[in-house]
Design a protein around this motif. Structure first.
Motif, short mmCIF file in Angstrom:
data_model
loop_
_atom_site.label_atom_id
_atom_site.label_comp_id
_atom_site.label_asym_id
_atom_site.label_seq_id
_atom_site.Cartn_x
_atom_site.Cartn_y
_atom_site.Cartn_z
N SER A 32 0.77 -1.22 -0.05
CA SER A 32 -0.15 -0.04 -0.05
C SER A 32 0.87 1.26 -0.05
CB SER A 32 -0.85 0.06 1.34
OG SER A 32 -1.87 -1.12 1.43
N PRO A 33 1.17 1.90 -1.08
CA PRO A 33 1.71 2.91 -1.31
C PRO A 33 1.10 4.26 -0.53
CG PRO A 33 0.87 2.74 -3.27
CD PRO A 33 0.64 1.48 -2.45
N PHE A 34 -0.12 4.15 -0.30
CA PHE A 34 -1.02 5.24 0.29
C PHE A 34 -1.70 4.41 1.34
CE2 PHE A 34 -5.04 7.72 0.73
CZ PHE A 34 -4.49 9.04 1.15
N ALA A 35 -1.36 4.77 2.79
CA ALA A 35 -1.75 4.19 3.87
C ALA A 35 -1.98 5.41 5.08
CB ALA A 35 -1.22 3.08 4.32
N PRO A 36 -3.00 6.09 5.13
CA PRO A 36 -2.83 7.18 6.19
C PRO A 36 -3.13 6.35 7.62
CG PRO A 36 -4.33 7.78 4.48
CD PRO A 36 -3.76 6.43 3.98
N ARG A 37 -2.64 6.80 8.41
CA ARG A 37 -2.56 6.27 9.73
C ARG A 37 -3.03 7.13 10.99
NH1 ARG A 37 1.76 2.84 13.18
NH2 ARG A 37 2.91 4.65 13.26
N PHE A 38 -3.81 6.88 11.98
CA PHE A 38 -4.16 7.82 12.98
C PHE A 38 -3.77 7.16 14.26
CE2 PHE A 38 -7.05 8.36 9.17
CZ PHE A 38 -7.19 9.76 9.25
N THR A 39 -3.28 7.82 15.28
CA THR A 39 -2.61 7.31 16.36
C THR A 39 -3.43 8.16 17.46
OG1 THR A 39 -0.61 7.04 15.63
CG2 THR A 39 -0.82 6.93 18.23
N PHE A 40 -4.30 7.40 18.24
CA PHE A 40 -5.30 8.00 19.28
C PHE A 40 -4.53 7.84 20.58
CE2 PHE A 40 -7.79 6.08 15.96
CZ PHE A 40 -8.51 7.47 15.57
N LEU A 41 -4.77 8.91 21.38
CA LEU A 41 -4.27 9.02 22.87
C LEU A 41 -5.43 9.81 23.69
CD1 LEU A 41 -1.91 8.14 24.64
CD2 LEU A 41 -1.04 10.53 24.40
N VAL A 42 -6.33 9.27 23.89
CA VAL A 42 -7.53 9.56 24.73
C VAL A 42 -7.40 9.79 26.06
CG1 VAL A 42 -9.21 8.93 22.75
CG2 VAL A 42 -8.96 7.57 24.83
N ASP A 43 -6.54 9.06 26.71
CA ASP A 43 -6.47 9.08 28.21
C ASP A 43 -5.44 10.08 28.46
OD1 ASP A 43 -6.14 8.57 30.99
OD2 ASP A 43 -6.55 6.39 30.63
N GLU A 44 -5.66 11.16 29.14
CA GLU A 44 -4.67 12.07 29.54
C GLU A 44 -3.79 11.84 30.61
OE1 GLU A 44 -3.79 14.73 28.09
OE2 GLU A 44 -5.33 14.89 26.35
N ASN A 45 -4.37 10.71 31.32
CA ASN A 45 -3.47 10.29 32.57
C ASN A 45 -2.45 9.45 31.92
OD1 ASN A 45 -4.76 11.25 34.64
ND2 ASN A 45 -6.34 9.65 34.50
N VAL A 46 -2.47 8.54 30.71
CA VAL A 46 -1.67 8.08 29.96
C VAL A 46 -0.49 9.00 29.44
CG1 VAL A 46 -1.06 6.38 28.23
CG2 VAL A 46 -3.15 5.94 29.60
N GLY A 47 -1.30 10.09 28.88
CA GLY A 47 -0.28 10.98 27.96
C GLY A 47 0.60 11.60 29.05
N GLU A 48 0.22 11.75 30.30
CA GLU A 48 1.30 12.35 31.22
C GLU A 48 2.71 11.34 31.20
OE1 GLU A 48 -0.58 12.80 35.06
OE2 GLU A 48 -2.06 14.29 34.03
N ASN A 49 2.59 10.16 31.03
CA ASN A 49 3.79 9.29 30.85
C ASN A 49 4.40 8.76 29.72
OD1 ASN A 49 3.81 9.27 34.09
ND2 ASN A 49 1.95 7.83 33.58
N GLU A 50 3.53 8.55 28.74
CA GLU A 50 3.62 8.24 27.27
C GLU A 50 2.98 8.75 26.33
OE1 GLU A 50 6.14 6.40 26.38
OE2 GLU A 50 6.79 5.06 28.50
N ARG A 51 3.57 9.23 25.18
CA ARG A 51 2.70 10.08 24.33
C ARG A 51 2.50 9.32 23.07
NH1 ARG A 51 -0.23 13.83 26.13
NH2 ARG A 51 -0.65 14.44 23.95
#
Length: 294
Positions: A170-189
């Protein structure tokens, strides 16, 4: 943004499903396997050889539903894995957690090749921790449902010489990375910019391999490999690689030995290779079938 993308994907897959069901003279190949594995060890307090009493419980579900009509194909895969581990003197800890869904719609232009559009989703069910990070025994939250979560759309060509093997380019494969838990975001992005809940990579490519093989009447291997490349940072060491393998050996009709393994190389998560492995004895129920419609 993330919820809108997931909702749009759901309606898209539902529409394709309804369209497929209206076509005459169709063929479906379906298979599923589900099971429960238990591992247990016990030691007396004066056991001199050393050891920790423990109990572990893992469950899994693997399902496939593949549709074929003339040159049109629609392949769907669902893989669920979850496990808990309890060591003496410690609380319950997660040992296995995977939620994976893949769907692909293709139109063949030769015996072994087709053009396709696909989507796959990868995440985990519950909170994950890095345990005992300091002398006080504190834990650090590092994952949760949709934290991270990955949704990838792809357009490309697929080589599928047999029902048991496929290679997608697949030469065209858009990817979306979600991080909805802000408590997780404080430690890992996980590559998501600070203050955002979604990272969008439009200029990306994908290579995916799916393989399954019955080596004997009671021995089966399922293998999935996914590689993502962001064109803005082309470098071999920045290509994401994911491998999932499940080897199942049936002892009796319902008793099996199950070996599961995952390997991940993703510099947005860690600069080193990550891996997980579980081996268990348990019960499994499997079912396969082919149906046709007129």
């Amino acid at each position: 943004m993330g919820k809108r993308v997931l909702l749009l994907s759901f309606f898209l897959f539902s529409f394709v499903s309804l369209q497929a069901q209206t076509v005459a003279d169709t063929t479906w190949r379906r298979s599923l396997s589900t099971g429960l594995n238990l591992n247990q060890a016990a030691f007396s307090d004066n056991w001199k050889a050393g050891g920790v009493s423990s109990i572990a419980l893992n469950t899994f579900f693997n399902g496939r539903a593949n549709y074929k009509w003339e040159r049109v194909s629609w392949d769907n895969t669902l893989q669920l894995q979850y496990g808990q581990l309890k060591n003496k003197g410690e609380g319950m800890r997660k040992s296995l957690d995977r939620l994976y869904l893949d769907t692909k719609y293709g139109v063949g232009f030769s015996n072994d090749w087709n053009v396709f559009a696909s989507a796959n989703f990868l995440s985990q069910f519950t909170k994950g921790y890095e345990y005992d990070i300091d002398d006080a025994g504190n834990d650090k939250l590092i994952s949760n449902f949709l934290s991270p979560g990955y949704l990838t759309f792809a357009l490309g060509a697929e080589y599928k010489p047999t029902p048991n093997f496929s290679l997608r380019l697949s030469p065209f494969a858009p990817r979306f990375t979600f991080l909805v838990d802000e408590n997780v975001g404080e430690n890992e992005r996980y590559g998501v910019p600070p203050g955002d809940k979604v990272r969008t990579e439009i200029l990306s490519g994908l290579v995916q391999v799916d393989y399954q093989k019955d080596f004997a009447a009671n021995l089966n291997l399922k293998l999935n490999y996914i590689s993502n490349l962001n064109y803005k940072r082309i470098s071999f060491d920045k290509v994401d690689h994911r491998v999932n393998a499940v080897l199942t050996a049936k002892i009796t009709r319902y008793i099996n030995v199950n070996l599961m393994g995952n390997v991940v190389y993703d510099r947005d998560q860690d600069h080193s290779v990550q891996y997980s492995q579980s081996l268990g004895l348990g019960v499994m129920y499997s079912l396969e079938g082919i149906s046709t419609g007129q």
